[in-house]
Design a protein around this motif. Structure first.
Motif, mmCIF file in Angstrom:
data_model
loop_
_atom_site.group_PDB
_atom_site.id
_atom_site.type_symbol
_atom_site.label_atom_id
_atom_site.label_comp_id
_atom_site.label_asym_id
_atom_site.label_seq_id
_atom_site.Cartn_x
_atom_site.Cartn_y
_atom_site.Cartn_z
ATOM 1 N N ALA A 37 0.823 -1.215 0.000
ATOM 2 C CA ALA A 37 0.000 0.000 0.000
ATOM 3 C C ALA A 37 0.853 1.258 0.000
ATOM 4 C CB ALA A 37 -0.936 -0.014 1.201
ATOM 5 N N ARG A 38 1.995 1.232 0.691
ATOM 6 C CA ARG A 38 2.825 2.440 0.795
ATOM 7 C C ARG A 38 3.359 2.885 -0.563
ATOM 8 N NH1 ARG A 38 8.141 1.210 0.380
ATOM 9 N NH2 ARG A 38 8.725 -0.990 0.607
ATOM 10 N N MET A 39 3.451 1.959 -1.519
ATOM 11 C CA MET A 39 3.953 2.313 -2.841
ATOM 12 C C MET A 39 2.971 3.190 -3.607
ATOM 13 S SD MET A 39 5.589 -1.329 -4.072
ATOM 14 C CE MET A 39 6.050 -0.646 -5.672
ATOM 15 N N TRP A 40 1.720 3.198 -3.170
ATOM 16 C CA TRP A 40 0.683 3.924 -3.901
ATOM 17 C C TRP A 40 0.158 5.122 -3.109
ATOM 18 C CZ3 TRP A 40 0.787 2.392 -8.698
ATOM 19 C CH2 TRP A 40 1.226 1.098 -8.969
ATOM 20 N N ARG A 41 1.006 5.649 -2.220
ATOM 21 C CA ARG A 41 0.650 6.853 -1.483
ATOM 22 C C ARG A 41 1.655 7.957 -1.788
ATOM 23 N NH1 ARG A 41 -3.436 6.790 1.720
ATOM 24 N NH2 ARG A 41 -2.795 8.766 2.637
ATOM 25 N N ARG A 42 1.150 9.176 -1.908
ATOM 26 C CA ARG A 42 1.989 10.322 -2.197
ATOM 27 C C ARG A 42 1.574 11.514 -1.337
ATOM 28 N NH1 ARG A 42 4.020 6.741 -4.265
ATOM 29 N NH2 ARG A 42 4.893 6.480 -6.362
ATOM 30 N N THR A 43 2.455 12.490 -1.249
ATOM 31 C CA THR A 43 2.136 13.750 -0.596
ATOM 32 C C THR A 43 1.831 14.764 -1.682
ATOM 33 O OG1 THR A 43 3.596 13.251 1.267
ATOM 34 C CG2 THR A 43 2.955 15.560 0.936
ATOM 35 N N ASN A 44 0.641 15.370 -1.651
ATOM 36 C CA ASN A 44 0.263 16.282 -2.726
ATOM 37 C C ASN A 44 0.839 17.678 -2.520
ATOM 38 O OD1 ASN A 44 -1.362 17.499 -0.799
ATOM 39 N ND2 ASN A 44 -3.293 17.080 -1.834
ATOM 40 N N TYR A 45 0.458 18.603 -3.371
ATOM 41 C CA TYR A 45 1.033 19.950 -3.365
ATOM 42 C C TYR A 45 0.766 20.694 -2.060
ATOM 43 C CZ TYR A 45 -3.458 22.340 -3.858
ATOM 44 O OH TYR A 45 -4.707 22.848 -3.630
ATOM 45 N N ALA A 46 -0.262 20.300 -1.336
ATOM 46 C CA ALA A 46 -0.630 20.969 -0.086
ATOM 47 C C ALA A 46 -0.088 20.242 1.139
ATOM 48 C CB ALA A 46 -2.151 21.070 0.018
ATOM 49 N N GLY A 47 0.703 19.201 0.904
ATOM 50 C CA GLY A 47 1.272 18.468 2.015
ATOM 51 C C GLY A 47 0.387 17.386 2.586
ATOM 52 N N ARG A 48 -0.710 17.090 1.900
ATOM 53 C CA ARG A 48 -1.625 16.055 2.370
ATOM 54 C C ARG A 48 -1.287 14.713 1.724
ATOM 55 N NH1 ARG A 48 -5.881 20.249 2.083
ATOM 56 N NH2 ARG A 48 -6.657 20.597 4.189
ATOM 57 N N GLY A 49 -1.493 13.640 2.486
ATOM 58 C CA GLY A 49 -1.270 12.303 1.960
ATOM 59 C C GLY A 49 -2.457 11.839 1.131
ATOM 60 N N VAL A 50 -2.206 11.402 -0.089
ATOM 61 C CA VAL A 50 -3.263 10.902 -0.973
ATOM 62 C C VAL A 50 -2.805 9.584 -1.587
ATOM 63 C CG1 VAL A 50 -4.184 13.195 -1.521
ATOM 64 C CG2 VAL A 50 -2.387 12.218 -2.944
ATOM 65 N N GLU A 51 -3.748 8.826 -2.113
ATOM 66 C CA GLU A 51 -3.437 7.553 -2.739
ATOM 67 C C GLU A 51 -3.554 7.666 -4.258
ATOM 68 O OE1 GLU A 51 -6.424 5.438 -0.635
ATOM 69 O OE2 GLU A 51 -7.955 5.764 -2.173
ATOM 70 N N LEU A 52 -2.944 6.723 -4.944
ATOM 71 C CA LEU A 52 -2.930 6.738 -6.407
ATOM 72 C C LEU A 52 -3.925 5.766 -7.026
ATOM 73 C CD1 LEU A 52 0.937 6.800 -6.984
ATOM 74 C CD2 LEU A 52 -0.643 8.687 -7.387
ATOM 75 N N TYR A 53 -4.764 5.157 -6.207
ATOM 76 C CA TYR A 53 -5.681 4.141 -6.725
ATOM 77 C C TYR A 53 -6.687 4.706 -7.719
ATOM 78 C CZ TYR A 53 -3.880 1.749 -2.582
ATOM 79 O OH TYR A 53 -3.065 1.203 -1.638
ATOM 80 N N GLY A 54 -7.057 5.963 -7.573
ATOM 81 C CA GLY A 54 -8.026 6.558 -8.493
ATOM 82 C C GLY A 54 -7.543 6.532 -9.927
ATOM 83 N N ARG B 110 -14.998 13.216 -7.555
ATOM 84 C CA ARG B 110 -15.295 13.604 -6.181
ATOM 85 C C ARG B 110 -14.168 13.227 -5.230
ATOM 86 N NH1 ARG B 110 -17.480 17.325 -3.456
ATOM 87 N NH2 ARG B 110 -19.338 17.206 -4.795
ATOM 88 N N ASP B 111 -13.638 12.026 -5.370
ATOM 89 C CA ASP B 111 -12.535 11.605 -4.506
ATOM 90 C C ASP B 111 -11.263 12.384 -4.815
ATOM 91 O OD1 ASP B 111 -13.457 8.996 -2.954
ATOM 92 O OD2 ASP B 111 -14.301 8.888 -4.962
ATOM 93 N N ASP B 112 -11.095 12.795 -6.056
ATOM 94 C CA ASP B 112 -9.924 13.563 -6.466
ATOM 95 C C ASP B 112 -9.952 14.960 -5.849
ATOM 96 O OD1 ASP B 112 -7.700 14.585 -7.740
ATOM 97 O OD2 ASP B 112 -8.318 13.997 -9.748
ATOM 98 N N VAL B 113 -11.063 15.683 -6.009
ATOM 99 C CA VAL B 113 -11.129 17.044 -5.470
ATOM 100 C C VAL B 113 -11.150 17.041 -3.949
ATOM 101 C CG1 VAL B 113 -12.253 18.013 -7.514
ATOM 102 C CG2 VAL B 113 -13.656 17.128 -5.642
ATOM 103 N N SER B 114 -11.609 15.944 -3.354
ATOM 104 C CA SER B 114 -11.623 15.834 -1.891
ATOM 105 C C SER B 114 -10.265 15.399 -1.344
ATOM 106 C CB SER B 114 -12.693 14.832 -1.449
ATOM 107 O OG SER B 114 -13.974 15.249 -1.865
ATOM 108 N N GLU B 115 -9.311 15.192 -2.232
ATOM 109 C CA GLU B 115 -7.937 14.833 -1.874
ATOM 110 C C GLU B 115 -7.843 13.504 -1.142
ATOM 111 O OE1 GLU B 115 -5.515 18.075 -0.412
ATOM 112 O OE2 GLU B 115 -6.814 19.552 -1.358
ATOM 113 N N ARG B 116 -8.713 12.578 -1.518
ATOM 114 C CA ARG B 116 -8.583 11.206 -1.045
ATOM 115 C C ARG B 116 -7.722 10.389 -2.001
ATOM 116 N NH1 ARG B 116 -14.032 12.278 0.504
ATOM 117 N NH2 ARG B 116 -14.841 11.595 -1.517
ATOM 118 N N THR B 117 -7.762 10.742 -3.283
ATOM 119 C CA THR B 117 -6.971 10.039 -4.281
ATOM 120 C C THR B 117 -6.484 11.038 -5.317
ATOM 121 O OG1 THR B 117 -6.959 8.083 -5.738
ATOM 122 C CG2 THR B 117 -8.876 9.528 -5.872
#
Length: 268
Positions: A26-43, A191-198
């Protein structure tokens, strides 16, 4: 419309499965976005799978056309996934060409060559004249790259795919069916993208862009292909400005659509 619904449904199913059972770790598919929040790449992975599945099952589209569109989308997604895992933030855009000149083969160079080759292969299947085949390859690879260029804020790339692809739904024939797949897949994860879940990541952005490029290629003759190719080459040359210059995204009307649904935070 049924292709778009199928793409959305397949994307949501794939997204749920990926979240429950991540590929590898799972850790391979997580990133930190431009705002410093952790998001996943599954989307992005789910959108690539959903769009490809819908095109593969589309009725009213010739087998040769389906093979070309599915192949381009999956190849672009695979190249993007490779860059998601092994890419360096310091080497983006034209920096990969500089690296090649220096004798270094980067993940971005692999993506550039792989998506370019997939686009040309799709062009051979979709068109008969060599000039049209070449232009089709440029359009497919260029559209994949263009969608990835704007994937720097939550939901921006997905909205771009929907905005560019939606007018194509008004057409009749295979081009409309092909356009419906990336539009449906993008809508399913928006929706999941703009909510910064993925996030789409390179895998999702390139796959949706390639699928959209295939629809554009099917819809156009040589003149249309030439115009689209010229516009996409111009976007590639000015890629850094499109990705980083927020003034382009704060124009009247554009800002409202771009920021719709996005989580508010002090980073803009």
């Amino acid at each position: 419309m049924s292709v778009g619904v199928a793409a959305a449904g397949a994307t949501r199913v794939a997204y749920g499965l990926l979240r429950r059972r991540p590929p590898v770790e799972a850790r391979m598919w997580r990133r930190t976005n431009y705002a410093g929040r952790g998001v996943e790449l599954y989307g992005g992975l789910a959108a690539a799978a959903g769009a490809a599945t819908a095109v593969a099952a589309a009725r009213g589209v010739a087998l040769r056309t389906r093979i070309a569109a599915v192949g381009a989308a999956l190849a672009a997604g695979a190249c993007g996934a490779y860059d998601d895992q092994y890419g360096s933030p310091a080497e983006k855009g034209l920096a990969h060409l500089k690296a090649l000149r220096e004798g270094r083969f980067t993940s971005g160079a692999a993506k550039l060559l792989g998506i370019g080759a997939a686009g040309l292969a799709a062009g051979v299947l979709l068109k008969t004249h060599p000039a049209d085949q070449l232009l089709t390859g440029v359009v497919i690879a260029g559209t994949a790259h263009a969608v990835n260029l704007v994937d720097v804020r939550p939901g921006r790339a997905a909205k771009a795919v929907i905005a560019v692809g939606a007018p194509g739904l008004l057409r009749r024939g295979p081009a409309a069916l092909l356009a419906a797949a990336p539009v449906g897949a993008a809508a399913a994860v928006l929706r999941d993208d703009v909510s910064e879940r993925t996030m789409l990541g390179d895998a999702g952005a390139h796959a949706l862009g390639a699928a959209l490029g295939a629809a554009v290629a099917v819809a156009n003759g040589r003149t249309g292909l030439l115009l689209h190719a010229a516009a996409l080459v111009a976007m590639t040359v000015t890629g850094d400005r499109i990705s980083t210059d927020e003034r382009l995204w704060k124009a009247p009307g554009v800002r409202h659509v771009d920021s719709w649904g996005r989580v508010a935070h002090p980073y803009g």
